[in-house]
Design a protein around this motif. Structure first.
Motif, PDB file in Angstrom:
ATOM      1  N   PHE A  65       0.866  -1.215   0.053  1.00  0.00           N
ATOM      2  CA  PHE A  65       0.101  -0.050  -0.034  1.00  0.00           C
ATOM      3  C   PHE A  65       0.755   1.370  -0.018  1.00  0.00           C
ATOM      4  O   PHE A  65       0.534   2.188  -0.770  1.00  0.00           O
ATOM      5  N   GLY A  66       1.972   1.138   0.797  1.00  0.00           N
ATOM      6  CA  GLY A  66       2.916   2.423   0.846  1.00  0.00           C
ATOM      7  C   GLY A  66       3.508   2.564  -0.281  1.00  0.00           C
ATOM      8  O   GLY A  66       3.599   3.905  -1.096  1.00  0.00           O
ATOM      9  N   LEU A  67       4.066   1.613  -1.154  1.00  0.00           N
ATOM     10  CA  LEU A  67       4.766   1.715  -2.489  1.00  0.00           C
ATOM     11  C   LEU A  67       3.823   2.041  -3.550  1.00  0.00           C
ATOM     12  O   LEU A  67       3.966   2.973  -4.280  1.00  0.00           O
ATOM     13  N   GLY A  68       2.450   1.442  -3.372  1.00  0.00           N
ATOM     14  CA  GLY A  68       1.397   1.805  -4.411  1.00  0.00           C
ATOM     15  C   GLY A  68       1.120   3.289  -4.203  1.00  0.00           C
ATOM     16  O   GLY A  68       0.628   3.946  -5.364  1.00  0.00           O
ATOM     17  N   ASN A  69       1.075   3.795  -3.235  1.00  0.00           N
ATOM     18  CA  ASN A  69       0.732   5.208  -3.035  1.00  0.00           C
ATOM     19  C   ASN A  69       1.682   6.061  -3.743  1.00  0.00           C
ATOM     20  O   ASN A  69       1.148   7.273  -4.406  1.00  0.00           O
ATOM     21  N   ILE A  70       2.831   5.851  -3.728  1.00  0.00           N
ATOM     22  CA  ILE A  70       3.954   6.547  -4.603  1.00  0.00           C
ATOM     23  C   ILE A  70       3.960   6.408  -6.066  1.00  0.00           C
ATOM     24  O   ILE A  70       3.781   7.435  -6.693  1.00  0.00           O
TER      25      ILE A  70
END
Length: 407
Positions: A65-70
């Protein structure tokens, strides 16, 4: 031509309709951050692992989720919000089907990290950044409404998933979630084809540059500061959010009671988020963030002294009311001080820091439980991280105060 321009101007009726549709997208897309919490005890029993091991899929989905937000934020800055929403529907559909068919804990965790987490990000930072371009006078309120999709998902989905677990098992429930996400998100993406006007972006760019100069920090310095604060506050936030279901099971109240408390926490968190939007439009994002940090610390402190069923419902409700408005304030601050044309990726970076904090906080809380056979030390760990967040945001609030007074 002027009538069309007025129709699609910031704060227009179209902007509010776009906000409502974004809330729906966020509610569906953010299922992944809550489904794994509800099925944690079932996964632990299915794969025969310890509590820390059962927390691994949550850590994986939050890392994704964190990587996807970027990544999704960067794509939204360049191509618009439609592409991330379509990608989110496809990733979630594939991820939940594969998770439902997983034969090992690692397969289950990888499906969450590589597909569900990244796909779910389409319903968070990119949507928040997109909405921030469509509002000027009520930007704080719009941002928190957009961010509330993740909490509304936490209100609705745990109850749906609990029903699915009881009637169909966790595997069939996961496959059903994936199919639902696919058939809802892809068609809804077509509504978001219109992009904000160039003149609106130019005006926002000039405003943020002036505000950043008054703050006395470069764009990257402020970004780093917000990332540290976001990580710390969400390590603290993760203890109740990730482990409340398991905590209730350990106390003998049952998993269903824990799911009810989680839904209560997030329902009141939506109230908190909306309230913080009104407040931030009056006193600024930095001061609202500091206020939320203080209140979250108070709620975590209360968990140390109350573990009865009724008192847990009350404390959990208080926690939801106190912490719900914290995370969206980072997006409000970014839109106040950082370049508008980079809003997607910059909000994504700071939101990913908060998500990494949730991932680390969820895992470390499980590890502390395994070491001490009690969640008391885990709550103390959360309090320590909350103090770090409070120190950073208080300093930032003091730097922002002279500009607020001048305004």
């Amino acid at each position: 031509m002027s009538l069309q321009h007025e129709r699609y101007a910031p704060d227009s009726s179209y902007a509010w309709l776009r906000l409502a549709m974004a809330l729906l997208v966020g509610t569906v897309a953010c299922v992944g951050t809550w489904s794994v919490v509800v099925v944690l005890p079932s996964v632990q029993a299915e794969f025969g692992t310890a509590r820390a091991g059962a927390s691994l899929p949550y850590t994986a989905v939050m890392l994704g989720f964190g990587l996807g937000n970027i990544l999704m934020g960067r794509i939204a800055d360049r191509y618009g919000i439609v592409v991330p929403i379509v990608m989110g529907g496809i990733f979630l559909g594939a991820g939940y089907v594969l998770a439902g068919l997983a034969g090992t804990l690692w397969q289950f965790a990888l499906a969450h990290g590589l597909l569900i987490g990244i796909g779910g990000a389409a319903g968070f930072s990119p949507l928040i950044a997109d909405l921030s371009h469509w509002f000027r006078k009520h930007r704080g309120l719009a941002v928190v409404f957009g961010a509330s999709g993740s909490y509304l998902a936490g209100v609705i989905w745990p109850q749906v998933i609990t029903w699915g677990l009881q009637n169909h098992g966790w595997r069939a429930t996961h496959i059903g979630i994936g199919l639902t996400a696919l058939v809802v998100l892809v068609p809804l993406s077509l509504f978001f084809r219109r992009r904000p006007a160039a003149e609106a972006l130019a005006a926002a760019e000039a405003s943020s540059a002036g505000a950043r100069g008054d703050l006395g920090l470069s764009a990257n310095q402020l970004q780093l500061l917000l990332s540290v604060a976001g990580f710390a506050c969400c390590v603290a936030m993760a203890m109740p959010q990730v482990h409340i279901v398991a905590y209730c099971g350990d106390l003998g109240y049952g998993v269903a009671r824990g799911a009810e408390m989680l839904s209560l926490m997030l329902l009141l968190g939506i109230v908190s988020r909306i309230g913080s939007g009104f407040v931030s439009d009056r006193i600024g994002g930095a001061a609202t963030l500091a206020l939320g940090s203080v209140m979250q610390g108070v709620a975590l402190f209360l968990y140390l002294f109350f573990d009865g069923l009724t008192s847990l419902y009350i404390v959990t409700g208080i926690f939801g009311l106190f912490q719900g408005g914290i995370v969206p304030m980072y997006a409000v601050i970014i839109r106040e001080y950082l370049p508008a044309k980079e809003a997607g990726v910059r909000i994504g970076i700071v939101m990913s820091a908060t998500i990494l904090g949730m991932a680390f906080g969820g895992y470390i809380s499980g590890l502390i439980y395994d070491l001490f056979a009690s969640y008391r030390v885990a709550f103390l760990n959360g309090l320590a991280w909350n103090l770090i967040n409070l120190a950073v945001v208080s300093w930032l609030m003091l730097r922002a105060r002279p500009r607020l007074q001048a305004a």
